[in-house]
Scaffold this active site. Structure first.
Site, mmCIF file in Angstrom:
data_model
loop_
_atom_site.group_PDB
_atom_site.id
_atom_site.type_symbol
_atom_site.label_atom_id
_atom_site.label_comp_id
_atom_site.label_asym_id
_atom_site.label_seq_id
_atom_site.Cartn_x
_atom_site.Cartn_y
_atom_site.Cartn_z
ATOM 1 N N CYS A 180 39.400 23.080 22.361
ATOM 2 C CA CYS A 180 40.441 24.113 22.179
ATOM 3 C C CYS A 180 39.812 25.458 21.809
ATOM 4 O O CYS A 180 39.104 25.576 20.801
ATOM 5 C CB CYS A 180 41.416 23.655 21.098
ATOM 6 S SG CYS A 180 42.539 24.941 20.516
ATOM 7 N N CYS A 225 40.969 26.824 18.441
ATOM 8 C CA CYS A 225 40.320 26.088 17.346
ATOM 9 C C CYS A 225 38.923 26.643 17.087
ATOM 10 O O CYS A 225 38.503 26.780 15.935
ATOM 11 C CB CYS A 225 40.232 24.600 17.689
ATOM 12 S SG CYS A 225 41.823 23.810 18.019
#
Length: 437
Positions: A59, A62
């Site tokens: 991600c 993230c």
């Protein structure tokens, strides 16, 4: 014999006990803890406050959040009430992801004495620290001196509004301090001088002072201090007088039932727009039943397009929006000229209150509806997997059926051939009695 029976019973009881799991030791040393299935529960029970980042290695958001958490962790660990930061690879440890209903990355949850709450606060390190510091302080901070007041305002930072009561009883605002703790700082000045009143430009008590440091705004409430009036003042001052409308600020409006007087401008950062924003603030101070906001076509073209704004539209344009699928245009006052915009805003508000409006539907789903309709990456991934699985099963089933039908058809042909061959053989086989002399 008795000893033998006792031995068997003991052995049986030992086998029936679950295996003992030793809880690892944790410390608030300023590092971000890496948690998994084996140590998650132990970590949650080890700290009163722990912020957990449920992430996925692939991600992008993230990856950008990770260094912010690394920077915030040592600061939060040094608080009087330390806050620990931890992370879980929710893409790998799916049991934890399922237990805490993680359907998007990254998802942050703050565990307070083991009880999780969703974290929707800022994610930049400095702002995240300010937000979480507010969580662990008392609901209402008691300030005993002028220096305590200035220290409280400085410590609170600029991200959230600040309420300071002067000459009030703590119990008068404690209920609202609990209710709105995640949105504002609350305090009660027990000792103060006239200089503080002069500094904040009010001259009598009891009073409740509201500060918005990031917008350089303040407001003073002199009562009445009954619950309804007091809560109205607190709710109205949770937001700046005129606020930019974007993804983050729309989240702040989630529980606010007021309609938005929205000014759509060419560029919300240019000098003309800044003057208009100040005029909106003046209008907001006299119209607390409305939220005043602004949005730049240059910054949010896709959003402004839903209100029929394009490159040919005369701007600024004013509307009243309920944050759903409908908005109101005031007849004759929709667009603002450059001169005397203050008077034009007043006429716009008069026209709205007198009902000289046309109701319109936005060109697409509202931004709030759009945000609600977004499918998270994880949900989309699961949906694709499920749909793919169903299609695969259906394909396999069809192939099986086709194969079965083909087998049957082949078998039928074989059977027919066998039957024909048998008949032929029956007719053509040589028998002695058929021999002719």
């Amino acid at each position: 014999m008795i000893l033998f029976i006792f031995f068997l019973a003991s052995a049986f009881s030992l086998q029936s006990l679950p295996p003992t799991v030793s809880s690892p030791e944790f410390s608030a040393d300023g590092t971000v803890l890496e948690l998994d299935d084996s140590n998650f529960d132990s970590a949650i029970s080890a700290f009163d406050f722990i912020l957990v980042d449920f992430y996925a290695p692939w991600c992008g958001h993230c990856k950008r959040l990770s260094p912010e958490l690394d920077a915030a962790a040592p600061v939060l660990s040094r608080l009087k009430e330390p806050i620990v930061i931890a992370k879980v690879n929710a893409d790998k440890f799916t049991r934890l992801a399922s237990k805490y209903e993680i359907d998007g990355f990254p998802t942050l949850k703050l565990f307070m004495n083991g009880v999780p709450i969703d974290y929707f606060g800022p994610r930049k390190a400095d702002l995240l620290v300010q937000f979480l510091k507010k969580i662990v302080v008392p609901d209402v901070s008691l300030l005993e001196s002028d220096s305590a007041i200035s220290n409280f305002v400085e410590t609170a930072g600029t991200h959230f509004p600040i309420y300071i009561g002067f000459g009030l009883n703590e119990s008068m605002i404690s209920e609202f301090a609990i209710k709105y703790k995640k949105k504002a700082w609350f305090s009660m000045a027990k000792g103060f001088s006239e200089e503080v009143l002069v500094l904040h430009d009010f001259d009598k008590v009891p009073a409740l002072l509201s500060l918005h440091p990031s917008h350089n705004e303040q407001s003073v409430f002199y009562g009445p201090f009954e619950d309804d009036f007091l809560e109205d003042f607190i709710k109205q001052n949770l937001l700046p007088m005129a606020m930019p409308i974007n993804y983050d600020t729309l989240k702040l409006l989630k529980d606010d039932e007021r309609k938005i007087v929205l000014a759509i401008m060419e560029d919300e950062s240019d000098e003309k727009s800044l003057k208009l924003i100040n005029l909106l603030k003046s209008a907001a101070s006299a119209n607390h039943d409305l939220v005043f906001g602004y949005v730049g076509f240059k910054q949010w073209e896709d959003f402004t397009d839903t209100f029929e704004v394009n490159k040919k539209t005369k701007l600024p344009k004013m509307i009243v929006w309920d944050r759903n699928e409908e908005y109101l245009s005031v007849i004759g006052s929709e667009n603002l000229d450059e001169e005397d915009q203050g008077s034009q805003i007043m006429r716009f508000l008069e026209g709205y209150r007198e009902g000289r409006t046309v109701q319109k539907r936005i060109a697409g789903p509202s931004l709030i509806g759009y945000l609600k309709s977004l499918i998270s990456i994880r949900t989309l991934y699961l949906l694709v997997v499920v749909v793919g699985g169903i299609m695969l099963i259906q394909t396999i089933s069809k192939e099986d059926e086709r194969e079965v039908r083909q087998r049957r058809h082949t078998q039928d042909r074989i059977d027919d051939s066998s039957s024909s061959a048998s008949e032929s053989e029956t007719r053509e086989v040589y028998r002695p009695e058929d021999k002719e002399d």
